[in-house]
Design a protein around this motif. Sequence first.
Motif, PDB file in Angstrom:
ATOM      1  N   HIS A 142       6.848  -0.999   7.626  1.00 40.81           N
ATOM      2  CA  HIS A 142       7.622  -2.156   7.205  1.00 40.81           C
ATOM      3  C   HIS A 142       7.405  -2.453   5.731  1.00 40.81           C
ATOM      4  O   HIS A 142       8.352  -2.816   5.023  1.00 40.81           O
ATOM      5  N   TRP A 156      -3.867   2.105   4.194  1.00 38.14           N
ATOM      6  CA  TRP A 156      -3.428   1.196   5.252  1.00 38.14           C
ATOM      7  C   TRP A 156      -4.379   1.179   6.437  1.00 38.14           C
ATOM      8  O   TRP A 156      -4.235   0.374   7.334  1.00 38.14           O
ATOM      9  N   SER A 157      -5.371   2.069   6.448  1.00 40.64           N
ATOM     10  CA  SER A 157      -6.366   2.072   7.513  1.00 40.64           C
ATOM     11  C   SER A 157      -7.730   1.727   6.924  1.00 40.64           C
ATOM     12  O   SER A 157      -8.291   2.517   6.178  1.00 40.64           O
ATOM     13  N   ARG A 192       2.706   0.614  11.914  1.00 41.18           N
ATOM     14  CA  ARG A 192       3.919  -0.220  11.948  1.00 41.18           C
ATOM     15  C   ARG A 192       3.985  -1.116  10.708  1.00 41.18           C
ATOM     16  O   ARG A 192       5.020  -1.212  10.048  1.00 41.18           O
ATOM     17  N   LYS A 193       2.875  -1.756  10.353  1.00 46.63           N
ATOM     18  CA  LYS A 193       2.846  -2.630   9.172  1.00 46.63           C
ATOM     19  C   LYS A 193       3.100  -1.836   7.894  1.00 46.63           C
ATOM     20  O   LYS A 193       3.801  -2.293   6.999  1.00 46.63           O
ATOM     21  N   GLU A 227      -5.490   0.502  17.414  1.00 48.85           N
ATOM     22  CA  GLU A 227      -4.828  -0.560  16.642  1.00 48.85           C
ATOM     23  C   GLU A 227      -4.368  -0.036  15.296  1.00 48.85           C
ATOM     24  O   GLU A 227      -3.261  -0.317  14.851  1.00 48.85           O
ATOM     25  N   LYS A 287     -10.543   1.043  20.655  1.00 46.71           N
ATOM     26  CA  LYS A 287      -9.581  -0.034  20.460  1.00 46.71           C
ATOM     27  C   LYS A 287      -9.192  -0.121  18.987  1.00 46.71           C
ATOM     28  O   LYS A 287      -8.016  -0.252  18.640  1.00 46.71           O
ATOM     29  N   THR A 342      -1.381   2.360  15.670  1.00 48.17           N
ATOM     30  CA  THR A 342      -0.100   1.776  16.080  1.00 48.17           C
ATOM     31  C   THR A 342       0.276   0.596  15.179  1.00 48.17           C
ATOM     32  O   THR A 342       1.205   0.689  14.390  1.00 48.17           O
ATOM     33  N   ASP A 343      -0.473  -0.492  15.254  1.00 47.72           N
ATOM     34  CA  ASP A 343      -0.141  -1.684  14.459  1.00 47.72           C
ATOM     35  C   ASP A 343      -0.268  -1.414  12.965  1.00 47.72           C
ATOM     36  O   ASP A 343       0.570  -1.858  12.179  1.00 47.72           O
ATOM     37  N   GLY A 344      -1.309  -0.700  12.561  1.00 46.99           N
ATOM     38  CA  GLY A 344      -1.498  -0.388  11.140  1.00 46.99           C
ATOM     39  C   GLY A 344      -0.350   0.444  10.608  1.00 46.99           C
ATOM     40  O   GLY A 344       0.172   0.195   9.528  1.00 46.99           O
TER      41      GLY A 344
END
Length: 118
Positions: free
Chosen positions: A112, A2-3, A108-109, A101, A97, A104-106
């Motif tokens: 989900h 995921w990263s 979170r996705k 990202e 940055k 946090t966003d990675g």
Amino acid sequence: PWSPQYQKAEIVATDDEGRPRTVRQTVKTVGITDELTVEYTWEPAKVSWVLLKAGQLKAQQCSYTLTPQGDNTKVRFDITVELAIPLPGFLLKKVMKGALEVATDGLRKQVHKVKKSG
């Protein structure tokens, strides 16, 4: 994975519960590739890791701390990095940055995605 920054990861050692303890990772960001060895510490509501060895970093400490809030969970990400080589300010800002990202966003996705498939 995921990263997208992490090209490869190899578990070198595990703890008594079979969780990764020492991991060797190949990371690529803003055209710079580095091989890191990190050591994880697992606690009931927190996972943290410290840098043992790397080419481009002198030190790195990171952690995710989970705090239940009703039906939700608050996730706090902390990161401290010390570079072995100087980077221009604009490039360092871009690297940090991207790291934030992904953290946090990675995450979170990915949560989900796992939640929907489970």
